[in-house]
Design a protein around this motif. Structure first.
Motif, PDB file in Angstrom:
ATOM      1  N   SER A   1      50.673  42.521  43.615  1.00 22.94           N
ATOM      2  CA  SER A   1      49.533  43.276  42.794  1.00 22.94           C
ATOM      3  C   SER A   1      49.150  42.268  41.385  1.00 22.94           C
ATOM      4  CB  SER A   1      49.745  44.435  42.629  1.00 22.94           C
ATOM      5  OG  SER A   1      50.709  44.925  42.055  1.00 22.94           O
ATOM      6  N   GLU A   2      50.297  41.942  40.834  1.00 22.12           N
ATOM      7  CA  GLU A   2      50.118  41.026  39.665  1.00 22.12           C
ATOM      8  C   GLU A   2      49.632  39.544  39.944  1.00 22.12           C
ATOM      9  OE1 GLU A   2      54.205  42.406  36.920  1.00 22.12           O
ATOM     10  OE2 GLU A   2      54.494  41.162  38.672  1.00 22.12           O
ATOM     11  N   PHE A   3      50.123  39.270  40.877  1.00 22.96           N
ATOM     12  CA  PHE A   3      49.413  37.757  41.321  1.00 22.96           C
ATOM     13  C   PHE A   3      47.901  37.985  41.657  1.00 22.96           C
ATOM     14  CE2 PHE A   3      48.355  34.338  44.260  1.00 22.96           C
ATOM     15  CZ  PHE A   3      48.964  33.365  43.669  1.00 22.96           C
ATOM     16  N   GLU A   4      47.401  39.026  42.351  1.00 21.35           N
ATOM     17  CA  GLU A   4      45.957  39.325  42.553  1.00 21.35           C
ATOM     18  C   GLU A   4      45.405  39.425  41.260  1.00 21.35           C
ATOM     19  OE1 GLU A   4      46.257  41.515  47.100  1.00 21.35           O
ATOM     20  OE2 GLU A   4      46.395  42.549  45.276  1.00 21.35           O
ATOM     21  N   ALA A   5      45.848  40.375  40.788  1.00 20.58           N
ATOM     22  CA  ALA A   5      45.214  40.681  39.101  1.00 20.58           C
ATOM     23  C   ALA A   5      44.956  39.493  38.381  1.00 20.58           C
ATOM     24  CB  ALA A   5      45.994  41.745  38.483  1.00 20.58           C
ATOM     25  N   LEU A   6      45.997  38.559  38.255  1.00 17.37           N
ATOM     26  CA  LEU A   6      46.064  37.406  37.472  1.00 17.37           C
ATOM     27  C   LEU A   6      45.099  36.471  38.092  1.00 17.37           C
ATOM     28  CD1 LEU A   6      47.336  36.367  34.848  1.00 17.37           C
ATOM     29  CD2 LEU A   6      49.288  35.366  36.095  1.00 17.37           C
ATOM     30  N   THR A   7      45.097  36.150  39.438  1.00 14.50           N
ATOM     31  CA  THR A   7      44.422  34.979  40.040  1.00 14.50           C
ATOM     32  C   THR A   7      43.110  35.354  40.666  1.00 14.50           C
ATOM     33  OG1 THR A   7      45.478  35.191  42.080  1.00 14.50           O
ATOM     34  CG2 THR A   7      46.638  33.781  40.632  1.00 14.50           C
ATOM     35  N   GLY A   8      42.836  36.587  40.961  1.00 14.27           N
ATOM     36  CA  GLY A   8      41.570  37.082  41.390  1.00 14.27           C
ATOM     37  C   GLY A   8      41.664  36.926  43.159  1.00 14.27           C
ATOM     38  N   VAL A   9      42.738  36.373  43.599  1.00 12.73           N
ATOM     39  CA  VAL A   9      43.179  36.379  44.985  1.00 12.73           C
ATOM     40  C   VAL A   9      43.327  37.332  45.650  1.00 12.73           C
ATOM     41  CG1 VAL A   9      44.473  34.916  46.809  1.00 12.73           C
ATOM     42  CG2 VAL A   9      43.588  33.780  44.700  1.00 12.73           C
ATOM     43  N   ARG A  10      42.902  37.872  46.705  1.00 13.14           N
ATOM     44  CA  ARG A  10      43.093  39.097  47.442  1.00 13.14           C
ATOM     45  C   ARG A  10      43.772  38.833  48.682  1.00 13.14           C
ATOM     46  NH1 ARG A  10      43.102  41.035  43.050  1.00 13.14           N
ATOM     47  NH2 ARG A  10      41.066  41.627  42.059  1.00 13.14           N
ATOM     48  N   LYS A  11      44.666  39.821  49.001  1.00 12.81           N
ATOM     49  CA  LYS A  11      45.420  39.837  50.076  1.00 12.81           C
ATOM     50  C   LYS A  11      44.372  40.080  51.584  1.00 12.81           C
ATOM     51  CE  LYS A  11      49.580  41.773  52.021  1.00 12.81           C
ATOM     52  NZ  LYS A  11      50.800  42.697  51.927  1.00 12.81           N
ATOM     53  N   ALA A  12      44.683  39.451  52.325  1.00 14.95           N
ATOM     54  CA  ALA A  12      43.591  39.271  53.454  1.00 14.95           C
ATOM     55  C   ALA A  12      44.137  40.626  54.570  1.00 14.95           C
ATOM     56  CB  ALA A  12      43.605  38.210  54.511  1.00 14.95           C
TER      57      ALA A  12
END
Length: 70
Positions: free
Chosen positions: A59-70
């Protein structure tokens, strides 16, 4: 008076060195995250693997980078 000026100059130099190191570290972090995002987008890494490499939660990675889990 002279010692105060010398101390001020030394403190200014220490601040500038610390500031330069901080900027370099931020650039390094940005570059690492950009690389991880690129690898996720190419399908070479999963978002879970990328987040693990970045030492953060998905969730931190998604929030920071804008990449979402498929």
């Amino acid at each position: 008076m002279m010692s105060e000026l010398f101390d001020e100059q030394a403190q200014r130099e220490q601040y500038e060195i610390a500031h330069d190191k901080e900027i370099m570290e931020q650039g390094k972090t940005t570059g690492i995250l950009e690389t991880l995002v690129g690898l996720v987008k190419k399908g070479i890494l999963t978002i879970v693997q990328a987040a693990d490499e970045a030492k953060m939660s998905v969730s931190e990675f998604e929030a920071l980078t804008g990449v979402r889990k498929a």
